[in-house]
Scaffold this active site. Structure first.
Site, PDB file in Angstrom:
ATOM      1  CB  VAL A 116      -0.959   0.014   1.222  1.00 25.26           C
ATOM      2  CG1 VAL A 116      -2.030  -1.045   1.083  1.00 25.26           C
ATOM      3  CG2 VAL A 116      -0.184  -0.166   2.535  1.00 25.26           C
ATOM      4  NE  ARG A 141       3.854   7.240  -4.089  1.00 25.54           N
ATOM      5  CZ  ARG A 141       2.794   7.590  -3.387  1.00 25.54           C
ATOM      6  NH1 ARG A 141       1.991   6.654  -2.884  1.00 25.54           N
ATOM      7  NH2 ARG A 141       2.509   8.863  -3.175  1.00 25.54           N
ATOM      8  CG  ASP A 167      -4.140   0.863  -3.252  1.00 22.48           C
ATOM      9  OD1 ASP A 167      -5.246   0.683  -3.800  1.00 22.48           O
ATOM     10  OD2 ASP A 167      -3.695   1.981  -2.948  1.00 22.48           O
ATOM     11  CD  GLU A 192      -0.153   3.404  -9.360  1.00 25.77           C
ATOM     12  OE1 GLU A 192      -0.625   4.502  -8.996  1.00 25.77           O
ATOM     13  OE2 GLU A 192       0.432   2.624  -8.586  1.00 25.77           O
ATOM     14  CG  HIS A 217      -2.436   4.753  -6.079  1.00 26.26           C
ATOM     15  ND1 HIS A 217      -1.216   5.096  -6.607  1.00 26.26           N
ATOM     16  CD2 HIS A 217      -2.427   5.200  -4.800  1.00 26.26           C
ATOM     17  CE1 HIS A 217      -0.498   5.746  -5.702  1.00 26.26           C
ATOM     18  NE2 HIS A 217      -1.215   5.827  -4.588  1.00 26.26           N
ATOM     19  CB  VAL A 218      -8.819   3.257  -4.661  1.00 24.99           C
ATOM     20  CG1 VAL A 218      -8.921   3.698  -6.108  1.00 24.99           C
ATOM     21  CG2 VAL A 218      -8.932   1.734  -4.551  1.00 24.99           C
ATOM     22  CB  ALA A 219      -5.116   2.185  -0.061  1.00 24.29           C
TER      23      ALA A 219
END
Length: 389
Positions: free
Chosen positions: A301, A303, A327, A332, A351-353
């Site tokens: 969670v 990078r 995540d 990306e 990437h929505v954590a």
């Protein structure tokens, strides 16, 4: 709403009653109790900056704003307007002009003469500025802004939102861990076929996390949030920290960053919560996955670039890693034909954590830093260009 306020007792009436003769009295009592509860418990939207500083462990920067090169009594701010932030700031600080910039292009067009920018950072934005002293970004990760020469060199002060979304990202990490250990990823992927197959639980090795060991790489705000929640599930928590061996009481052992590989061999689950720096880029590579306890789970969670993606794919394919929750990825966004999408033991979220966090925390910090900058005081959450966070 009361369910989110544990210190306020439930009025018994909210569970209802079937006694018709006393319904009126019950409703009156209920209304009174609810009114009292609303006074006792502050709204979720009300965030005390003093409490936020204490709970998140926010620290002042080493230099007062008034001592920064180019500082003057501020006259103009460029602000990415989130949730009415511009109106709030303009009302509170009427002697300063706050310019709403809905897009990066708007920010570039208005940045001339601005003392500070809140919510944007890019090379072309800085190139268009002529009096910029401070930038406040809305993310915790600062690597993109630190790629700007003036920021990396320290001529423009940078502050971030580190620790503001830590609770919800910590929850996301633990949710991914539990989804992997309980086989929810595989079970969910079998749903379209409508097959009631109870043997899948044996096939995918469903396990309990109670008594298992989790390694949290990076015991910052996100790492602590994940560690606290993992400890509450009965897990033994070990962690790494770059600068010291001290940690909260729910962490059983804190090692230095050079102990990562040794600790990886003890962990049933590894959670990556490290910032992206020169030292952490590509840190989770073949050597790391070879060192991890066979059959461990990996959650990222932090990078994507801290992981060598091809090495992770190989470790998942040969069973060294039992499953991964990601995540963030590198690259990306992940290309549609990437093998990670097709692996049954992988969960990917885009990437929505940080989604669902209490945005009032960010607003409160932004407002406090604006107040401090105007007053010439040290700012909170100052990014050290040398460390990268």
């Amino acid at each position: 709403a009361l369910a989110r306020r544990p210190k306020v007792p439930y009025p018994r009436c909210i569970r209802g009653t079937s006694r018709e003769p006393v319904v009126s009295r019950v409703l009156i009592i209920c209304a009174a109790a609810l009114a009292a509860a609303s006074v006792i418990a502050p709204s979720r939207a009300e965030v005390s900056i003093e409490r936020l500083i204490d709970e998140a462990g926010l620290r002042e920067g080493p230099v007062a704003s008034r001592d920064l090169r180019g500082w003057r009594p501020p006259r103009k701010f460029i602000v990415r307007d989130v949730g009415g932030l511009v109106d709030m700031l303009q009302e509170e600080f009427p002697d300063v002009r706050f310019v709403a910039a809905p897009t990066p292009a708007d920010a570039r067009a208005e940045v001339s003469g601005a003392d500070a920018v809140v919510g944007y950072c890019s090379e072309d934005l800085v190139a268009s500025a002529d009096s910029l002293v401070w930038i406040q970004i809305f993310s915790a990760g600062a690597e993109r802004c630190l790629a700007v020469e003036e920021v990396a060199g320290g001529s423009i002060l940078l502050t971030n939102m580190q620790k503001m979304a830590s609770p919800v990202i910590g929850e996301h990490a633990v949710a991914m861990m539990l989804s992997l250990t309980r086989g929810l990823a595989q079970q969910a992927k079998s749903m379209p076929a409508g097959e009631w197959n109870r043997s899948v639980g044996d096939d995918i090795g469903m396990v309990s996390v109670d008594g298992k060991t989790v390694l949290v790489a990076g015991l910052g705000g996100i790492g602590r949030a994940a560690a606290k929640r993992a400890a509450a599930l009965g897990m033994l928590v070990i962690a790494t920290l770059n600068s010291s061996r001290s940690g909260p009481d729910y962490v059983d052992y804190v090692g230095l960053s050079d102990e990562l590989l040794d600790l990886a061999g003890q962990a049933d689950v590894v959670i990556n919560a490290l910032p992206l720096t020169a030292e952490t880029t590509g840190l989770f590579d073949k050597a790391f996955f070879d060192a991890v306890k066979p059959g461990a789970f990996f959650v990222n969670v932090a990078r994507g670039a801290s992981v060598v993606t091809d090495d992770l794919v190989d470790a998942l394919a040969d069973g060294r890693i039992a499953g991964a929750g990601l995540d963030v990825t590198d690259p990306e966004p992940l290309p549609p034909d990437h093998p990670l999408w097709r692996m049954a033991n992988v969960i990917i979220t885009p990437h929505v954590a940080w989604y669902g966090n209490n945005r009032e925390r960010q607003r409160a910090l932004a407002r406090e830093n604006v107040r401090r900058f105007i007053a010439g005081e040290p700012l909170l959450n100052v990014v050290d260009p040398a460390r990268g966070y």
